[in-house]
Enzyme design. Sequence first.
Site, PDB file in Angstrom:
ATOM      1  N   SER A  34     -79.665 -44.266 -12.672  1.00 23.79           N
ATOM      2  CA  SER A  34     -80.991 -43.690 -12.733  1.00 23.79           C
ATOM      3  C   SER A  34     -81.516 -42.883 -11.702  1.00 23.79           C
ATOM      4  CB  SER A  34     -82.014 -44.705 -13.621  1.00 23.79           C
ATOM      5  OG  SER A  34     -82.091 -45.862 -12.779  1.00 23.79           O
ATOM      6  N   GLY A  72     -78.828 -46.142 -16.466  1.00 22.34           N
ATOM      7  CA  GLY A  72     -78.307 -47.495 -16.780  1.00 22.34           C
ATOM      8  C   GLY A  72     -76.811 -47.673 -16.526  1.00 22.34           C
ATOM      9  N   ASN A 101     -77.270 -51.276 -10.926  1.00 25.06           N
ATOM     10  CA  ASN A 101     -77.439 -51.954 -12.309  1.00 25.06           C
ATOM     11  C   ASN A 101     -76.605 -53.223 -12.320  1.00 25.06           C
ATOM     12  OD1 ASN A 101     -79.260 -50.381 -13.562  1.00 25.06           O
ATOM     13  ND2 ASN A 101     -77.788 -48.512 -13.588  1.00 25.06           N
TER      14      ASN A 101
END
Length: 213
Positions: A34, A72, A101
Amino acid sequence: MFLRSITFYLLTLCSLFTIAVPAGASTLLIMGDSLSASYGVDTEKAWVSLLRQRLDREGFSQWTVANASISGETTDGGLRRLPALLEQHEPEVVIIELGGNDGLRGFPPNVTQENLARMTELSQAAGARVLLVGMQMPPNYGERYTRAFAAIYPTIAENSGAELVPFFLDGIYNRDGFMQDDGIHPTAAGQPQLLDNVWPHLHPMLQNTTGAN
């Protein structure tokens, strides 16, 4: 006769397509999450868009940026997607901005390191130079975990010869107005600093890569 006509048509179409591709064009592939997918920020203000502008401004207009970043994304997902993207884009440079992540989800650092090392290896085997973008975890994850996670990126860079951005969020994560309310993603104000963190390491790679100025 019909088959010969179809074959001639396809060959002609391929020939026209080949002619349309700019001579000396080079591709930079970004494999990110992201932070590179303009999460919470207008696309034109995100650091990847700012990178495209800087390439044009500084004489690297023959470079095409293929942004394959997904919000993500984990290193496992990036590793699964990478082979097809390497085949599709045939990049000269690959920026790997992944791992954040993994850390936020508490993945074992050795798994993240193995995935990133494999992505680096695959990119280099395809003829691309690699820029690895380092991340760090906040201190609430514990000293042992944060230290092990931070060591992933310099270790891979040293072992593989990849270039390294030490910490992507340097000068951003602790500045007022530079982070969104979630404390994870930079605001529009922080996007130029993201590019400034990458550019000093990317610029020499562009200069030294076939097809660059």
